[in-house]
Write a protein that holds these residues in place. Structure first.
Motif, PDB file in Angstrom:
ATOM      1  N   ARG A  79      40.447  42.125  39.953  1.00 54.73           N
ATOM      2  CA  ARG A  79      41.302  43.040  39.193  1.00 54.73           C
ATOM      3  C   ARG A  79      42.697  42.431  39.047  1.00 54.73           C
ATOM      4  O   ARG A  79      43.034  41.439  39.685  1.00 54.73           O
ATOM      5  CB  ARG A  79      41.399  44.409  39.870  1.00 54.73           C
ATOM      6  N   GLY A  80      43.495  43.049  38.187  1.00 57.72           N
ATOM      7  CA  GLY A  80      44.886  42.653  38.027  1.00 57.72           C
ATOM      8  C   GLY A  80      45.059  41.210  37.594  1.00 57.72           C
ATOM      9  O   GLY A  80      44.296  40.677  36.775  1.00 57.72           O
ATOM     10  N   THR A 120      50.299  45.151  35.329  1.00 56.07           N
ATOM     11  CA  THR A 120      48.852  45.219  35.520  1.00 56.07           C
ATOM     12  C   THR A 120      48.420  46.673  35.397  1.00 56.07           C
ATOM     13  O   THR A 120      49.235  47.551  35.096  1.00 56.07           O
ATOM     14  CB  THR A 120      48.454  44.679  36.900  1.00 56.07           C
ATOM     15  N   GLU A 121      47.148  46.941  35.675  1.00 53.99           N
ATOM     16  CA  GLU A 121      46.664  48.317  35.564  1.00 53.99           C
ATOM     17  C   GLU A 121      47.334  49.250  36.565  1.00 53.99           C
ATOM     18  O   GLU A 121      47.326  50.466  36.395  1.00 53.99           O
ATOM     19  CB  GLU A 121      45.136  48.368  35.746  1.00 53.99           C
TER      20      GLU A 121
END
Length: 274
Positions: free
Chosen positions: A30-31, A205-206
């Protein structure tokens, strides 16, 4: 590995062909880590990502669950790569992070674990990967001495390691140590393996919206950067693709912060009575 350039909107775009390379990205589910892993996949590399737990969703590459703070897990992770591919060309030590943890009133164990994740773990991964990285390259694969440094370690650093980091002191100190570790390994492992650091500033990022108070908070934080926005995972990935390409650069710190953060005194000085 081949690098090509083509003219496009906004100027020259550089693309990289990492076909035939095997790349490990820690924390790559992720990210920023997922952005880096995806970029290497798009460039033709075989990509392995690791995380402590299976995220239960598609990841950019082959997932191996491992805690990079645990030497036994690191040995298993790199061993699986060696068994499956017979080589390892690039390691991106991306796994890291920290909760908000002021030193007063927080446990010593928490700070020790933050240092383990952000400093000790990258050392363990690089150390275990070194023999494979040192043998990287087509010449080495054919049984001859490599023509130059083709193995590459890329540390994902942070501007928190270059300036005061209140509330995340252990994280900032660990990242400062990581930057120094990379410089030491670059000198120790030259000319067989190159080691560099991408020092990332504020990044979107998210998780950014939750961290900075929603989309408006992200916009305000971006406005405090000379480039006018936070770094994206694609920005970090582009630097990694370049550093992974065989070349002369080693022991470098690439400051990927959009020009840095505009100091608070500028806002204070321009306010009423300033």
């Amino acid at each position: 590995m081949r690098r090509t350039g083509e003219e496009g909107e906004g100027g020259m775009r550089v693309s990289y062909d990492h076909t035939g390379s095997v790349v490990l990205v820690t924390g790559g589910t992720r990210g920023i880590g997922a952005g880096i892993a995806g970029a290497f996949l798009d460039a033709g590399a075989e990509v392995v990502v690791c995380a402590r737990k299976d995220p239960g969703a598609a990841v950019p590459g082959r997932l191996v669950t491992a805690d990079v703070r645990d030497p036994a897990d690191v040995d298993r992770l790199v061993g699986e790569i060696e068994d499956r591919y017979g080589r390892l060309d690039v390691v991106v030590n991306n796994a890291g992070g920290s909760p908000y943890a002021p030193v007063a009133g927080t446990s010593a164990r928490l700070h020790a674990r933050i240092v383990e994740l952000n400093l000790t773990a990258p050392l363990l991964v690089a150390q275990r990967a070194y023999p494979l990285l040192a043998a990287s390259g087509p010449a080495a694969a054919a049984g001859a001495e490599p023509a130059g440094a083709t193995g590459s370690v890329i540390m994902i650093g942070s501007s928190s390691g270059t300036r005061p980091s209140p509330g995340t002191s252990a994280y900032g100190a660990a990242k400062a140590g990581l930057h120094h570790l990379a410089a030491c390994l670059a000198a120790e492992w030259a000319p067989r393996v190159r080691v560099n650091t991408v020092v990332v500033g504020l990044a979107e990022t998210e998780a950014a919206a939750g961290h900075y108070g929603g989309p408006e908070g992200v916009r305000r934080m971006g406005a405090a950067i000379p480039a006018g926005r936070m770094a994206s995972p694609a920005d970090v990935a582009a630097a990694c693709l370049w550093l992974a390409a065989p070349g002369y650069v080693t022991g470098a710190e690439i400051l990927l912060h959009g020009g840095g953060e505009i100091p608070a005194w500028r806002e204070i000085a321009s306010g009423p009575g300033g």
